[in-house]
Design a protein around this motif. Structure first.
Motif, PDB file in Angstrom:
ATOM      1  N   THR A  51       0.821  -1.218   0.000  1.00 33.01           N
ATOM      2  CA  THR A  51       0.000   0.000   0.000  1.00 33.01           C
ATOM      3  C   THR A  51       0.851   1.262   0.000  1.00 33.01           C
ATOM      4  OG1 THR A  51      -0.141   0.096   2.430  1.00 33.01           O
ATOM      5  CG2 THR A  51      -1.805  -1.208   1.289  1.00 33.01           C
ATOM      6  N   LEU A  52       2.157   1.128   0.296  1.00 33.24           N
ATOM      7  CA  LEU A  52       3.041   2.297   0.269  1.00 33.24           C
ATOM      8  C   LEU A  52       3.102   2.914  -1.120  1.00 33.24           C
ATOM      9  CD1 LEU A  52       5.916   0.891   2.506  1.00 33.24           C
ATOM     10  CD2 LEU A  52       4.321   2.711   3.119  1.00 33.24           C
ATOM     11  N   GLY A  53       2.721   2.136  -2.139  1.00 30.48           N
ATOM     12  CA  GLY A  53       2.665   2.684  -3.493  1.00 30.48           C
ATOM     13  C   GLY A  53       1.688   3.831  -3.629  1.00 30.48           C
TER      14      GLY A  53
ATOM     15  N   VAL B 136       6.756  11.649   1.586  1.00 29.01           N
ATOM     16  CA  VAL B 136       8.048  10.962   1.730  1.00 29.01           C
ATOM     17  C   VAL B 136       8.290  10.493   3.164  1.00 29.01           C
ATOM     18  CG1 VAL B 136      10.543  11.233   1.603  1.00 29.01           C
ATOM     19  CG2 VAL B 136       9.111  12.124  -0.241  1.00 29.01           C
ATOM     20  N   LEU B 137       8.290  11.423   4.119  1.00 27.29           N
ATOM     21  CA  LEU B 137       8.600  11.057   5.505  1.00 27.29           C
ATOM     22  C   LEU B 137       7.531  10.145   6.117  1.00 27.29           C
ATOM     23  CD1 LEU B 137      10.104  14.400   6.927  1.00 27.29           C
ATOM     24  CD2 LEU B 137      11.293  12.391   6.024  1.00 27.29           C
TER      25      LEU B 137
ATOM     26  N   LEU C 124       6.057   4.859   8.051  1.00 25.38           N
ATOM     27  CA  LEU C 124       5.137   3.720   8.046  1.00 25.38           C
ATOM     28  C   LEU C 124       5.875   2.429   7.715  1.00 25.38           C
ATOM     29  CD1 LEU C 124       2.265   2.717   8.362  1.00 25.38           C
ATOM     30  CD2 LEU C 124       1.815   3.353   5.981  1.00 25.38           C
ATOM     31  N   ALA C 125       6.794   2.480   6.756  1.00 25.23           N
ATOM     32  CA  ALA C 125       7.603   1.303   6.441  1.00 25.23           C
ATOM     33  C   ALA C 125       8.434   0.878   7.651  1.00 25.23           C
ATOM     34  CB  ALA C 125       8.521   1.604   5.248  1.00 25.23           C
TER      35      ALA C 125
ATOM     36  N   ILE D 188      -1.531  -1.058  12.328  1.00 26.52           N
ATOM     37  CA  ILE D 188      -0.367  -0.153  12.286  1.00 26.52           C
ATOM     38  C   ILE D 188      -0.716   1.117  11.510  1.00 26.52           C
ATOM     39  CG2 ILE D 188       1.976   0.119  11.361  1.00 26.52           C
ATOM     40  CD1 ILE D 188       2.411  -2.862  12.015  1.00 26.52           C
ATOM     41  N   MET D 189      -1.501   0.987  10.442  1.00 27.02           N
ATOM     42  CA  MET D 189      -1.924   2.169   9.680  1.00 27.02           C
ATOM     43  C   MET D 189      -2.854   3.056  10.505  1.00 27.02           C
ATOM     44  SD  MET D 189      -2.581   0.665   5.876  1.00 27.02           S
ATOM     45  CE  MET D 189      -1.573  -0.689   5.291  1.00 27.02           C
ATOM     46  N   VAL D 190      -3.720   2.440  11.312  1.00 31.33           N
ATOM     47  CA  VAL D 190      -4.562   3.234  12.210  1.00 31.33           C
ATOM     48  C   VAL D 190      -3.680   4.022  13.177  1.00 31.33           C
ATOM     49  CG1 VAL D 190      -6.298   3.143  14.035  1.00 31.33           C
ATOM     50  CG2 VAL D 190      -6.523   1.652  12.043  1.00 31.33           C
ATOM     51  N   LEU D 191      -2.660   3.357  13.728  1.00 33.09           N
ATOM     52  CA  LEU D 191      -1.714   4.040  14.617  1.00 33.09           C
ATOM     53  C   LEU D 191      -1.015   5.179  13.881  1.00 33.09           C
ATOM     54  CD1 LEU D 191      -0.143   4.279  17.273  1.00 33.09           C
ATOM     55  CD2 LEU D 191       1.419   2.505  16.404  1.00 33.09           C
ATOM     56  N   MET D 192      -0.681   4.958  12.605  1.00 32.51           N
ATOM     57  CA  MET D 192      -0.024   5.986  11.812  1.00 32.51           C
ATOM     58  C   MET D 192      -0.903   7.232  11.676  1.00 32.51           C
ATOM     59  SD  MET D 192       2.688   6.813  10.143  1.00 32.51           S
ATOM     60  CE  MET D 192       3.092   8.222   9.119  1.00 32.51           C
ATOM     61  N   CYS D 193      -2.213   7.053  11.573  1.00 37.13           N
ATOM     62  CA  CYS D 193      -3.132   8.190  11.502  1.00 37.13           C
ATOM     63  C   CYS D 193      -3.019   9.050  12.756  1.00 37.13           C
ATOM     64  CB  CYS D 193      -4.571   7.709  11.325  1.00 37.13           C
ATOM     65  SG  CYS D 193      -4.928   7.008   9.709  1.00 37.13           S
TER      66      CYS D 193
END
Length: 436
Positions: free
Chosen positions: A152-154, A182-183, A188-189, A411-416
């Motif tokens: 999904t990073l794409g 970018v950052l 996320l990665a 992890i994506m929820v945490l990223m939000c």
């Protein structure tokens, strides 16, 4: 008819069209025509407005970057890039906690920087990494889950098709959006990699084959396979960062670089060139139709007064910035279960953009926030596109793949929340790049 009635009728018509299996772009155009004809009191020239709006939305010079970046990804998809990336990355990653599973994440991150497409990233990296990781006895759920999430990073790391579509829809700088991604993309990665490292140390089922040691000189020798793709990334992204090229010009540079890379690998011939061109044409036409339909729908909704009324309603509720973002987070997660990411963005921006502006939220930052949520849609059933791609590649049932991807979703929820707590992660680079 009241605004509430108009809204309910329009939503019902739109979902009826989408549920019938009609293309998303045509559903948007049809719903916009219906709203213009039957849900306004104005004597509108619907046909003229439709033609004018579709033409103006389709003739944007900024939009030229979209088919060019898609073509670049299509060319690279037909090269030996995935094999070369695995050979170049694996010696350096094998000794990390989690071992070669990290090649899924780093490989997707690297390819995302020259593709812009989640599906292309997943297919390119997965066709090489899945057999290799299986042969080394890595846990299947980790192989599948990390690939689903990292692909999904794409959608975030430039050149991102989702960010191009968002920028065109809300009339924001594509270059700024690229650098805003970018950052957060790198962070996320890194979060994905940290999760893999933790699981590798705590899981009782983690017992992959031990990798043969490799000298530092041999690692450097294998790293030569990474030189072409890193040169391409530096040229495309660096030309924008240094102010030498706009996003549109960088996309043309990227296509030339991808053709040169394919030619140097012996992958470029008449057949692959034609296949890449036709693949890019089909994808670009699909997205262009969605954007045209969304532009017409946005205009029609403006005539009905829905966006203004909704913004006023939100103002009356006096939601805090955090409460509004939480409501939008839940809204996009639910919507993403039924629509692909790009469709979800263009379908909702006519309503969401005025609300976000009214709340004083930076639209560049909000673009990254939305893309993170849209990334979740790629791995949530029943319409998670990455899940379907992985099902075709692995022959696993959809439920197994979705379950393997749950940690990546969380992890994506945490990223939000990280983006909300530290917005500078998304805004620092765009505020400090040279503009052209």
């Amino acid at each position: 008819m009241s605004i509430v009635g108009i809204t309910l009728v329009l939503v019902a018509v739109l979902f009826l069209l989408l549920g019938s299996g009609l293309w998303v772009g045509l559903s948007l155009v049809s719903a916009a025509w219906f709203a213009s004809e039957f849900l306004t009191d104005k004597n509108l020239q619907t046909g003229t407005n439709m033609v004018s709006e579709i033409w103006s939305s389709s003739s944007s010079w900024t939009l030229t970057a979209l088919p060019m970046f898609i073509w670049m990804g299509e060319i690279l998809f037909r090269t030996r890039l995935s094999e070369d990336m695995f050979r170049g990355l694996s010696p350096w990653l094998a000794r990390l906690p989690g071992g070669l599973v990290h090649t899924n994440i780093v490989g997707c991150t690297v390819f995302a920087a020259v593709s812009g497409s989640s599906a292309a990233t997943l297919t390119t990296v997965g066709k090489m990494s899945i057999p290799e990781l299986r042969a080394r006895n890595y846990p299947e759920n980790m192989v599948i889950g990390t690939l689903a999430g990292a692909a999904t990073l794409g959608l975030m790391i430039p050149p991102s098709l989702a960010l191009i579509v968002y920028g065109v829809t809300v009339n924001e700088s594509i270059t700024k959006l690229f650098f805003a991604g970018v950052l957060p993309g790198i962070l996320l990665a890194s979060m994905f990699m940290a999760y893999v490292a933790i699981v590798s140390k705590t899981s009782k089922t983690w017992n992959p084959d031990v990798e043969r040691g490799m000298s530092f000189a041999d690692k450097l020798k294998n790293s030569r396979f990474l030189i072409p793709v890193f040169l391409l990334i530096i040229v495309v992204i660096g030309s924008m960062y240094l102010g030498y090229a706009t996003a549109t010009e960088a996309s043309a540079i990227g296509v030339l670089g991808a053709l040169a890379l394919a030619a140097s690998q012996g992958s470029l011939n008449r057949s692959t060139f034609t296949a890449s061109l036709m693949g890019a044409m089909r994808t670009s036409a699909m997205i262009a139709l969605i954007l045209a339909g969304a532009a017409f729908l946005k205009q029609a909704m403006g005539f009905t007064g829905i966006p203004r009324a909704l913004a006023d309603w939100i103002a009356v509720l006096e939601l805090s910035r955090f409460q509004l973002l939480m409501a939008l987070l839940v809204f996009y997660i639910i919507l993403g279960m039924f629509l692909d990411g790009i469709s979800a963005v263009v379908l909702t921006m006519a309503v969401v953009e005025p609300m976000v502006r009214e709340a004083g939220i930076d639209l560049i930052w909000f673009g990254i926030f939305v893309v993170v949520v849209v990334e979740m849609a790629q791995i949530t059933p029943p319409i998670g596109f990455n899940l379907f791609v992985l099902q075709g590649m692995t022959d696993h049932e959809m439920g197994y793949i979705a379950k393997a991807a749950i940690p990546m979703f969380l992890i994506m929820v945490l990223m939000c929340f990280v983006l909300i707590w530290v917005p500078e992660i998304a805004t620092w680079l765009p505020d400090n790049i040279r503009q052209r």
